[in-house]
Enzyme design. Structure first.
Site, short mmCIF file in Angstrom:
data_model
loop_
_atom_site.label_atom_id
_atom_site.label_comp_id
_atom_site.label_asym_id
_atom_site.label_seq_id
_atom_site.Cartn_x
_atom_site.Cartn_y
_atom_site.Cartn_z
CB SER A 277 52.22 86.15 16.01
OG SER A 277 52.95 85.96 17.20
CE1 TYR B 244 47.78 85.57 18.84
CE2 TYR B 244 50.09 85.06 19.26
CZ TYR B 244 49.11 85.91 18.77
OH TYR B 244 49.48 87.11 18.19
#
Length: 335
Positions: A127, A152
Site C-alpha cells: 500500500s 494498517y
C-alpha cells in the site's frame, strides 16, 4: 496457468480474477466473505466469477493455519496473487487485532503455503500507506519507509519484510505492489467514491478532511489490474550483483522487487469532489474537518520503476474513471 487469487470477492480481487479467466487461466479463489462491509456486494462480485468453469471458489480465512495448509497441499498452484487483507487506515484505530490476524498471521500462512508448494511467483498487495510520514514527492520505492502513521501501514510494511525473508531463504520469486487510492466500478463502500456518491445523491453532507487541503494519486481499477497482470507474468530473478553496502529498498540480491502502482498525477481533493459532482449532476454539501489521525495530506506515486520493468504505467484520467464509476453506481444501486 493455475493461479490462486486471495480476496477474490474483494474489489481488486474480482477484477483480477476476471482478467485472468478472460485470457484462459484457471483461477482458484479464496475469501472469507467477512462483514467489514456489505457482504451482499462481495457476493454479487463472486456471482460474476462462479459461472466460469475455470473458476473454483473456497470460502476460507487466510488466518486459519490448518485450513490454509490443507488447501495448499490439495491445490497444485503455479502462481499466487495475494490480495486478501484487513483494509482501511481508519478502522485500524478501532480494531487493531483484525489487522494482526489477517495481515500478519494470515500473510505468514500464505507465505508458508507458497514455500511448501514451490509456487513460481508470489505477488502481493502492499500500500502507498507505507510511505507514512515521508514528505518528499513523488513517493519512490527507493525511499526509506520506516515511519508508518497507522497500524494498517505498519502491517503492510511488515508484509514487505516478511516476503523478502521468504524470497531470500527459500528462493521464492516475490513482487510487492504498493497500490495508490484505487477506485472504479465495484469499489469498496468504505472508500470516498462510494461514500461521497451515496451522500450526494441522498442530499447528505460529505466529510472533507484537512479542510480540503488533500491530494491523492487516484488510480483507476483497470490500470491496477493491468499492472498486476504484467508483473505476475514477469517473476523477478536473483541479483548477484546487488550492492549490499548500499542497499536499495526496492530490490534485493534475492528474487524480490517492489513497485508503486499509481497514476503519477495527484489530484486535489476539491478537484476530485468537483469531478464527482459533475458526473452525478448534483452539488455536494460539504462538512469541512481537520486531518484524521493516521491519515496523510498527500500521496504521489513515482511509477518509473514499474514502467521500466513492465512497459506499463497507469494513465486513465480522473474524469474518465469517475464517469465509469458513476455509470456503474447508478446501475448497481438503481439510482
Amino acid at each position: 496457468m493455475k493461479i490462486l487469487v486471495t480476496g477474490c470477492a474483494g474489489f481488486i480481487g474480482m477484477h483480477v480474477c476476471e482478467r485472468l479467466l478472460a485470457r484462459g487461466d484457471e483461477v482458484v479463489g479464496i475469501d472469507n466473505l467477512n462483514d467489514y462491509y456489505d457482504v451482499s456486494l462481495k457476493e454479487a462480485r463472486l456471482a460474476r466469477l462462479t459461472p466460469n468453469a475455470a473458476f473454483h471458489f473456497h470460502k476460507l480465512d487466510i488466518a486459519d493455519r490448518s485450513g490454509m495448509a490443507e488447501f495448499f497441499a490439495q491445490e497444485k498452484l503455479q502462481r499466487v496473487v495475494h490480495l486478501a487483507a484487513q483494509a482501511g487506515v481508519r478502522y485500524s484505530l478501532k480494531n487493531p487485532y483484525a489487522y494482526v490476524d489477517s495481515n500478519l498471521v494470515g500473510f505468514v500462512n500464505v507465505l508458508e503455503g507458497c514455500r511448501h508448494a514451490h509456487v513460481g511467483h508470489f505477488v502481493f498487495a502492499s500500500s502507498s500507506s507505507v510511505y507514512g510520514g515521508n514528505t518528499r514527492m513523488p513517493f519512490s520505492e527507493h525511499d526509506n519507509v520506516d515511519h508508518p502513521v497507522s497500524l494498517y501501514a505498519a502491517t503492510k510494511k511488515a508484509n514487505e519484510l516478511m516476503a523478502h525473508t521468504y524470497s531470500h531463504l527459500h528462493g521464492l520469486p516475490t513482487t510487492g505492489l504498493r497500490f495508490f487510492t484505487v477506485y472504479g466500478p465495484w469499489g469498496r463502500p468504505d472508500m470516498s467514491p462510494m461514500l461521497f456518491a451515496k451522500a450526494i445523491l441522498e442530499g447528505q453532507p460529505i466529510d472533507v478532511f484537512n479542510h480540503g487541503r488533500m491530494q491523492r494519486d487516484f488510480t483507476y481499477i483497470d490500470d491496477i489490474v493491468e499492472g498486476v497482470i504484467r508483473v505476475l507474468d514477469k517473476p523477478p530473478l536473483a541479483s548477484p550483483g546487488f550492492d549490499k553496502n548500499n542497499p536499495d529498498p526496492a530490490s534485493s540480491w534475492a528474487p524480490y522487487r517492489l513497485f508503486n502502482i499509481g497514476n503519477h498525477q495527484p489530484v486535489e481533493l476539491m478537484t476530485y469532489i468537483e469531478t464527482l459532482e459533475k458526473a452525478l449532476g448534483k452539488t455536494a454539501q460539504k462538512n469541512f474537518l481537520p486531518l484524521q489521525e493516521g491519515d496523510v495530506p498527500a500521496t504521489h506515486a513515482d511509477t518509473e520503476a514499474l514502467r521500466s520493468w513492465s512497459g506499463f504505467a497507469p494513465a486513465t484520467t480522473l474524469s474518465e474513471g469517475i464517469g465509469r464509476f458513476v455509470e456503474w453506481y447508478r446501475r448497481y444501486y438503481q439510482q
